[in-house]
Design a protein around this motif. Structure first.
Motif, PDB file in Angstrom:
ATOM      1  N   LEU A 186      31.310  49.042  37.355  1.00  0.00           N
ATOM      2  CA  LEU A 186      32.691  48.883  36.992  1.00  0.00           C
ATOM      3  C   LEU A 186      33.379  49.483  38.042  1.00  0.00           C
ATOM      4  N   GLN A 214      41.290  45.829  36.760  1.00  0.00           N
ATOM      5  CA  GLN A 214      40.571  46.668  37.209  1.00  0.00           C
ATOM      6  C   GLN A 214      40.504  47.977  36.231  1.00  0.00           C
ATOM      7  N   LEU A 215      39.591  48.493  36.179  1.00  0.00           N
ATOM      8  CA  LEU A 215      39.246  49.821  35.100  1.00  0.00           C
ATOM      9  C   LEU A 215      39.619  51.171  35.626  1.00  0.00           C
ATOM     10  N   ASN A 223      43.361  47.151  31.570  1.00  0.00           N
ATOM     11  CA  ASN A 223      43.743  47.149  32.669  1.00  0.00           C
ATOM     12  C   ASN A 223      44.341  48.392  33.255  1.00  0.00           C
ATOM     13  N   TYR A 231      31.870  42.930  32.524  1.00  0.00           N
ATOM     14  CA  TYR A 231      32.804  43.135  33.571  1.00  0.00           C
ATOM     15  C   TYR A 231      33.072  41.776  34.348  1.00  0.00           C
ATOM     16  N   HIS A 232      32.118  41.092  34.536  1.00  0.00           N
ATOM     17  CA  HIS A 232      32.149  39.644  35.091  1.00  0.00           C
ATOM     18  C   HIS A 232      32.983  38.895  34.256  1.00  0.00           C
ATOM     19  N   CYS A 243      34.593  52.689  39.029  1.00  0.00           N
ATOM     20  CA  CYS A 243      35.594  53.571  38.529  1.00  0.00           C
ATOM     21  C   CYS A 243      34.759  54.852  38.078  1.00  0.00           C
ATOM     22  N   ARG A 268      36.664  40.047  34.675  1.00  0.00           N
ATOM     23  CA  ARG A 268      37.280  39.544  35.844  1.00  0.00           C
ATOM     24  C   ARG A 268      37.519  37.896  36.140  1.00  0.00           C
TER      25      ARG A 268
END
Length: 837
Positions: free
Chosen positions: A378, A358-359, A292, A347-348, A380, A351
């Motif tokens: 992502l 958050q990356l 994170n 990623y899902h 980012c 989350r």
């Protein structure tokens, strides 16, 4: 229908906690069966296991919920979509019920139990008639949502009395005081020790000693039995990876049996090959904890020479900057454009567990990676690490050239060529010229031309367009790659390397256990972990940072580092301070970054003996590109002009309020002659009280202007004036009454400072003449800003004259301050543009 309309209108609750319990959810009352009121809520279906775990970890009544009943509609069957249609129905019941094995307890006749033995096996008095249970329904209308019906949330028996936990006095001294099973974390610890080869007797001996030191059992994990550990050891011993002769079918069967460890799976199809993504619950926790607002990295080609299916690893960095794998992806062919197939699912999943996660950035080690898809999925920035390129050059150079000095010369020239290429001062011609003039190592020259010339184009493009990760990150990824090779590729029968089911099984069990033990604080008490092939230790960067500078001696062409284990040994580092440095130690000869290179580089950079690193070159290039950015976009120009016009209007309004303010506030000016001021040497108490009342009335009567103007009572932060420094460097705004007050009290200080009232508020009272002294750091920006705005809005032509603001100061305009102010305005405009888009 009204009932289901009310249920489907409820919000889906997803608290950002690792575990989810009933206390974290807002429950609703909806009319249910037989005119009863159901207590229910909606949560994401993927978080049902988190809810079960959270309810099991109840502090007052620790327990464990088991599946008492389950109904699932086959996926192949065609069903009519109904509002109340159910895809899956699961009944979770507290493990201390529903039957009651206590004396006089009731056991359901539908349960077929074995005849009681003389020596009871398992857990005696486990079933105590607990009525706590809840229902989970997965609806056809919302397959991604789980409906939880939780009417019986109290851990009591049918008589309403506590039947286990701390509230049950009869449960004291038995397992019923705690949960019926050990926790998942403690089970993972025991399984990990068994996987790495620690005997059952050793585990029980260490556990018994720990419980005795704390004075007896205090939780459910302290009641671990020899039978339980032996059962887990037998399960590991009897498990086989080959579930079927067909490798693909065997992998599908493994996925079906281990759904909680798989975040993505696609079987073979006509267009795509199979992809399987492995992530255990512990890996997910590490990804949330260390990822994170931080970095993720990738090792994309592990085992491409030995394994039939190479492994793609996703890594995070712990507090010691060691790489921890948080996901493994296995597929036969790595196509760099297929990363979107599984990266979005990863990623899902994170989350879903923590919506606030958050990356900060994603580091790739392959220039052909799909950067656009990574940024889109992502959200980012993407960085590149050239550790794989440096490792390949370093390793092959030492293999093909035996003379270390020649290797150092070649490595140095390679490093300089790469630096010039990344700095946009060179091109491929530098490498071609360099290779044509290599003397004494033609074998490496042939290897480089045949292997790397076709690839250098994409590498150069990536290094010029993407930020470069630091050497510390490269050292951590390299250490992980080397350790994974030791822990995974150690099979006697190398035929298993051609099967995907073996790879999946070993990664999720044995290799996963190694990395779990790396983070276990009490791992050192087990001698099995002392073995070099299992122990991780610190990365080369961390070890190099601990070498004192006194043990590093700098010489003209090299650096000598004293060995920390044997101080009689001195290691020689060639090309110190460069990413392409060489050392005569065993680690460096294998192609890896060693601690001696790291320590010498640190000393050289501290003393300024070498230039910036490649990551710093890329950072400076990116910074200069931002500073050199010209707002060519009309939207940026409009924002800049609008902001500048608003600032000018507010300043002009502030400086032109003299007459208007005198009329509205009714402040009269006391103009005293010099003779009268000399005669008045005292001030009575009544006059002083009257003057203070006038000042308070004046402060209350100050009128504030509308949206376009500045407040007359303004915060000092808005005026850009430091309350402490204003007493020494700036003049004040005061009325004649205040001057009279100061004169009558005999105050000899005529240059009274600014008066700060309230919480950091500055009282502004214009008087005759209206002359304003502006601090030196603000003055040049105001004057230059006014001229630029007039030119931009077309009020006047470009000239050096301005009549709008009268400034009385002896300070000349400072070009540096003006440029700094313009930079701040352009930065604010860019931020506004980004917010609008």
């Amino acid at each position: 229908m009204a009932r289901w309309d009310e249920i489907l209108s409820l919000p889906v609750q997803n608290p950002p906690t690792p575990e989810l319990s009933a206390a974290d959810i807002t429950w609703s009352k909806v009319e249910g069966w037989k005119e009863t009121m159901d207590r229910l809520a909606l949560i994401p279906y993927s978080r049902v296991s988190d809810f079960v775990r959270g309810e099991s970890n109840n502090k007052e009544c620790p327990t464990r919920f088991h599946v008492e009943a389950r109904r699932k509609r086959p996926t192949e069957s065609s069903c009519k979509p109904k509002v109340d249609g159910i895809l899956e129905y699961i009944l979770y019941w507290c493990s201390f019920g529903p039957d009651d094995h206590r004396k006089g307890g009731a056991v359901r006749p539908s349960r077929a139990y074995a005849v009681r033995r003389k020596t009871p096996a398992g857990r005696p008095n486990t079933k105590r008639g607990c009525t706590c249970h809840f229902i989970v329904k997965r609806l056809i209308a919302e397959p991604s949502v789980a409906l939880i019906i939780y009417n019986k949330d109290k851990h009591v028996d049918k008589n309403g009395l506590p039947c286990h936990g701390t509230m049950d006095q009869k449960a004291a001294g038995t397992r019923a005081m705690f949960a019926p099973y050990i926790s998942d974390e403690f089970k993972l610890q025991v399984m990990s020790l068994l996987h790495v080869g620690v005997p059952v007797e050793t585990i029980m001996q260490r556990h018994t000693e720990a419980v005795e030191r704390q004075g007896g059992p205090s939780n459910r994990d302290d009641l671990l039995t020899h039978r339980c550990v032996r059962r887990m050891e037998r399960k590991i011993r009897r498990t086989t990876y080959e579930l079927d002769m067909d490798d693909a079918l065997s992998v599908s069967m493994w996925v079906e049996n281990n759904q909680d460890q798989v975040f993505f799976f696609e079987d073979y199809s006509k267009s795509d090959s199979f992809v399987i993504g492995i992530q255990t619950n512990w890996q997910l926790q590490q990804m949330i904890r260390f990822g994170n607002r931080s970095l993720l990295a990738s090792d994309s080609k592990f085992g491409s020479n030995k394994l039939k299916y190479p492994v793609y690893s996703v890594l995070v960095f712990d507090s010691d900057k060691n790489a921890i794998p948080v996901a493994w992806i296995i597929t036969p062919n790595y196509s760099n454009g297929d990363i979107h197939r599984w990266l979005g699912a990863l990623y899902h999943r994170v989350r879903t567990k923590d919506p606030t996660w958050q990356l900060g950035g994603f580091i790739i080690d392959n220039p052909l990676a799909d950067v656009f898809s990574i940024k889109e999925l992502l959200h980012c920035s993407v960085l590149i690490s050239f550790w794989r390129l440096r490792h390949a050059w370093h390793k092959n150079l030492l293999m093909k050239c035996s003379n270390l000095e020649i290797c150092a010369m070649i490595s140095k020239q390679l490093g300089e060529a790469v630096h010039n290429i990344c700095d946009d001062t060179g091109d491929m011609g530098l490498l071609e010229t360099f290779l044509d003039h290599i003397g004494g190592c033609a074998e490496f020259s042939d290897y480089f031309k045949a292997t790397w010339f076709p690839r250098l184009g994409v590498w150069i493009k990536a290094l010029r367009s993407l930020p470069t990760a630091t050497s510390e990150v490269a050292s951590a990824i390299e250490s992980y790659h080397r350790l994974l090779k030791i822990r995974l590729l150690n099979e006697k029968d190398q035929n298993v390397y051609q099967r995907a089911d073996w790879l999946v099984q070993k990664l999720s069990t044995k290799v996963h256990s190694y990395y779990w033990l790396d983070e276990y604080s009490e791992k050192e008490i087990f001698s099995r972990y002392w073995k070099h092939e299992w122990k991780r230790g610190l990365s080369a960067w961390k070890e190099g940072s601990q070498i004192p500078a006194a043990d590093i001696k700098i010489e003209p062409n090299c650096a000598k580092v004293v060995c920390q284990k044997n101080r009689e040994v001195v290691h020689v580092v060639l090309n110190p301070g460069s990413e392409f440095a060489l050392c005569d130690c065993t680690c460096s000869k294998a192609g890896y970054i060693c601690k001696h290179i790291v320590s010498s580089t640190r000393v050289y950079r501290e003393r300024g003996l070498v230039g910036p690193s490649m990551s710093m070159i890329c950072y400076n290039r990116a910074l200069m590109s931002v500073l050199d950015c010209v707002p060519t976009d009309c939207l940026v120009r409009d924002h800049a002009v609008g902001l500048a016009v608003r600032v000018r209007e507010e300043l002009a309004l502030l400086l032109s309020t003299k007459g208007k303010k005198d009329k509205e506030t009714g402040i009269r000016e006391f103009e005293l002659s010099p003779e009268k001021r000399e005669n008045e040497t005292s001030f009575s108490k009544d006059d002083e009280l009257e003057a203070s009342e006038k000042r308070s009335e004046k402060n209350d009567g100050v009128e504030k202007y509308g949206d376009g103007g500045l407040n007359l009572v303004a915060e000092t932060s808005v005026m850009d004036i430091d309350p402490q420094s204003s007493n020494e460097n700036t003049d004040h705004y005061s009325d004649a009454g205040a001057d009279n007050n100061a004169d009558k009290t005999g105050d000899k200080s005529n240059d009274k400072k600014d008066e700060i009232i309230g919480d950091g508020m500055l009282e502004i009272c214009p008087s005759e003449p209206m002359a304003v002294d502006i601090p030196e750091k603000v003055l040049p920006g105001f004057s230059q800003l006014h001229q630029d705005v007039d030119i931009a809005t077309g009020l006047v032509e470009s000239s050096d004259k301005t009549d709008q603001i009268v400034v009385e100061s002896s300070v000349d305009l400072d070009e540096k301050c003006t440029a700094r102010l313009h930079g701040r305005i352009l930065g604010d405009c860019a931020d506004m543009k980004e917010a609008d888009t």
